[in-house]
Design a protein around this motif. Structure first.
Motif, PDB file in Angstrom:
ATOM      1  N   ALA A  76       0.840  -1.196   0.000  1.00 43.08           N
ATOM      2  CA  ALA A  76       0.000   0.000   0.000  1.00 43.08           C
ATOM      3  C   ALA A  76       0.876   1.248   0.000  1.00 43.08           C
ATOM      4  CB  ALA A  76      -0.921  -0.002   1.214  1.00 43.08           C
ATOM      5  N   GLY A  77       0.502   2.202  -0.847  1.00 42.99           N
ATOM      6  CA  GLY A  77       1.261   3.439  -0.939  1.00 42.99           C
ATOM      7  C   GLY A  77       2.370   3.417  -1.969  1.00 42.99           C
ATOM      8  N   GLU A  78       2.616   2.239  -2.587  1.00 40.21           N
ATOM      9  CA  GLU A  78       3.677   2.147  -3.592  1.00 40.21           C
ATOM     10  C   GLU A  78       3.100   2.315  -4.993  1.00 40.21           C
ATOM     11  OE1 GLU A  78       7.022   1.839  -3.304  1.00 40.21           O
ATOM     12  OE2 GLU A  78       6.706   2.149  -1.151  1.00 40.21           O
ATOM     13  N   ARG A  79       3.936   2.792  -5.903  1.00 42.37           N
ATOM     14  CA  ARG A  79       3.516   2.974  -7.292  1.00 42.37           C
ATOM     15  C   ARG A  79       3.463   1.632  -8.023  1.00 42.37           C
ATOM     16  NH1 ARG A  79       8.365   5.401  -6.280  1.00 42.37           N
ATOM     17  NH2 ARG A  79      10.232   4.646  -7.360  1.00 42.37           N
ATOM     18  N   VAL A  80       2.549   1.550  -8.976  1.00 43.10           N
ATOM     19  CA  VAL A  80       2.345   0.294  -9.699  1.00 43.10           C
ATOM     20  C   VAL A  80       1.867   0.615 -11.116  1.00 43.10           C
ATOM     21  CG1 VAL A  80      -0.035   0.081  -8.829  1.00 43.10           C
ATOM     22  CG2 VAL A  80       1.153  -1.949  -9.654  1.00 43.10           C
ATOM     23  N   ALA A  81       2.294  -0.187 -12.069  1.00 47.20           N
ATOM     24  CA  ALA A  81       1.833  -0.090 -13.451  1.00 47.20           C
ATOM     25  C   ALA A  81       1.194  -1.404 -13.837  1.00 47.20           C
ATOM     26  CB  ALA A  81       2.995   0.238 -14.393  1.00 47.20           C
ATOM     27  N   LEU A  82       0.068  -1.324 -14.522  1.00 50.58           N
ATOM     28  CA  LEU A  82      -0.613  -2.542 -14.971  1.00 50.58           C
ATOM     29  C   LEU A  82      -1.443  -2.207 -16.199  1.00 50.58           C
ATOM     30  CD1 LEU A  82      -3.811  -2.124 -13.953  1.00 50.58           C
ATOM     31  CD2 LEU A  82      -2.759  -2.574 -11.736  1.00 50.58           C
ATOM     32  N   PHE A  83      -1.856  -3.253 -16.910  1.00 52.48           N
ATOM     33  CA  PHE A  83      -2.805  -3.081 -18.002  1.00 52.48           C
ATOM     34  C   PHE A  83      -4.186  -3.431 -17.460  1.00 52.48           C
ATOM     35  CE2 PHE A  83       1.108  -3.243 -20.402  1.00 52.48           C
ATOM     36  CZ  PHE A  83       0.890  -2.237 -21.344  1.00 52.48           C
ATOM     37  N   ASN A  84      -5.105  -2.467 -17.553  1.00 53.86           N
ATOM     38  CA  ASN A  84      -6.400  -2.616 -16.904  1.00 53.86           C
ATOM     39  C   ASN A  84      -7.344  -3.516 -17.693  1.00 53.86           C
ATOM     40  OD1 ASN A  84      -7.441  -1.011 -18.993  1.00 53.86           O
ATOM     41  ND2 ASN A  84      -7.441   0.850 -17.765  1.00 53.86           N
ATOM     42  N   ASP A  85      -8.585  -3.538 -17.293  1.00 50.95           N
ATOM     43  CA  ASP A  85      -9.581  -4.428 -17.884  1.00 50.95           C
ATOM     44  C   ASP A  85      -9.789  -4.148 -19.369  1.00 50.95           C
ATOM     45  OD1 ASP A  85     -11.590  -6.500 -17.591  1.00 50.95           O
ATOM     46  OD2 ASP A  85     -13.102  -4.921 -17.774  1.00 50.95           O
TER      47      ASP A  85
END
Length: 286
Positions: free
Chosen positions: A229-238
């Motif tokens: 929690a509180g960390e940056r994250v990159a993802l490909f969404n739905d």
């Protein structure tokens, strides 16, 4: 099930949405009204198209999407079709009803509609222009949901009005895109698709850079909770669009990605790829 979705820039502080829904229910009793959004920024057809494209595949065939964003017609007979007329199109077995102000082209992207019509008889009563979403578009949407022959509602036409938005750009080993939406959580939705990302090669090291160079991400996660929690994250969404987020971002841990990175809609997201053999100096290998 008879479904009409509603996407407008009317907001929820006034009576407009209630008036629109009341008129629809008076014309079509057996209909389910689904709100996609009424908080589209005024006249912002790019945002409206994003919302619709993001969820249209979740609706069944025969759904009618009513779009009341920048919906007042522009009547211009002598300027090579520069006007914007109330229209509807059939695309992927669903109907889309809107003023043809460029919104259809943004929904279609590089695809073509199955059929397009201009709604007939919109000039006979100038009073209709006072609330065109309710007075012109809604009756057409109700007629379609009630299985009225589309050719009795409108006249066929060949093309839709084009609108243009920024697309990702590939330069050498760099992929540049833009933030196109900031959601309720402060997550940054970009126009970089998974397909465009993978065009640069699979399993190629990369770094995602933002405006503030001290912040970057060099991996794609499957979900938000892959980082603390509180960390940056990159993802490909739905919808397979690159999303930059702060897991459980709140004011106490820096807020959402938009506030932490100081990014706004339109800002550039830069992804630098490092394919094998691209290092030019001995020092860059370590």
């Amino acid at each position: 099930m008879n479904i009409i979705t509603l996407t407008t820039d009317m907001g929820l502080n006034d009576h407009y949405v209630a008036s629109l829904k009341g008129a629809i229910l008076a014309m079509s009793k057996d209909v389910h009204l689904i709100d996609i959004s009424h908080n589209v920024k005024p006249f912002n057809i790019a945002q409206a198209s994003l919302f619709i494209k993001s969820c249209m595949s979740d609706f069944e065939d025969g759904t009618v999407h009513l779009i009341g964003v920048d919906s007042e017609p522009i009547i211009n007979f002598g300027d090579n079709g520069a006007g914007s007329l109330p229209s509807f199109m059939l695309y992927k077995n669903q109907y889309f009803v809107a003023t043809d102000n460029g919104i259809f082209s943004l929904i279609l992207g590089q695809n073509k509609p199955d059929k397009i019509w201009t709604i007939d008889d919109v000039l006979s009563n100038p009073n209709l222009m006072k609330f065109p979403t309710k007075n012109i578009l809604a009756p057409a949407a109700c007629a379609l949901i009630n299985k009225v022959d589309p050719d009795s509602i409108g006249s066929r036409k060949e093309a839709v009005k084009r609108a243009f938005v920024a697309n990702p750009v590939i330069e050498s080993n760099v992929l540049k895109g833009n933030v196109i939406h900031i959601d309720h959580y402060g997550n940054l939705i970009t126009n970089i698709s998974l397909a465009e990302f993978q065009r640069m090669g699979r399993n190629v090291p990369f770094t995602i850079y933002f405006r503030k160079k001290e912040y970057y991400i060099d991996e794609i996660s499957a979900g938000y909770n892959e980082v603390p929690a509180g960390e940056r994250v990159a993802l490909f969404n739905d919808n397979n669009l690159l999303e930059i987020a702060i897991n459980k971002g709140t004011p106490s841990n820096g807020g959402g990605a938009n506030s932490l990175f100081g990014l706004f809609v339109g800002d550039v997201i830069r992804i630098e790829f490092t394919p094998r053999g691209s290092k030019t100096t001995l020092e860059s290998l370590f």
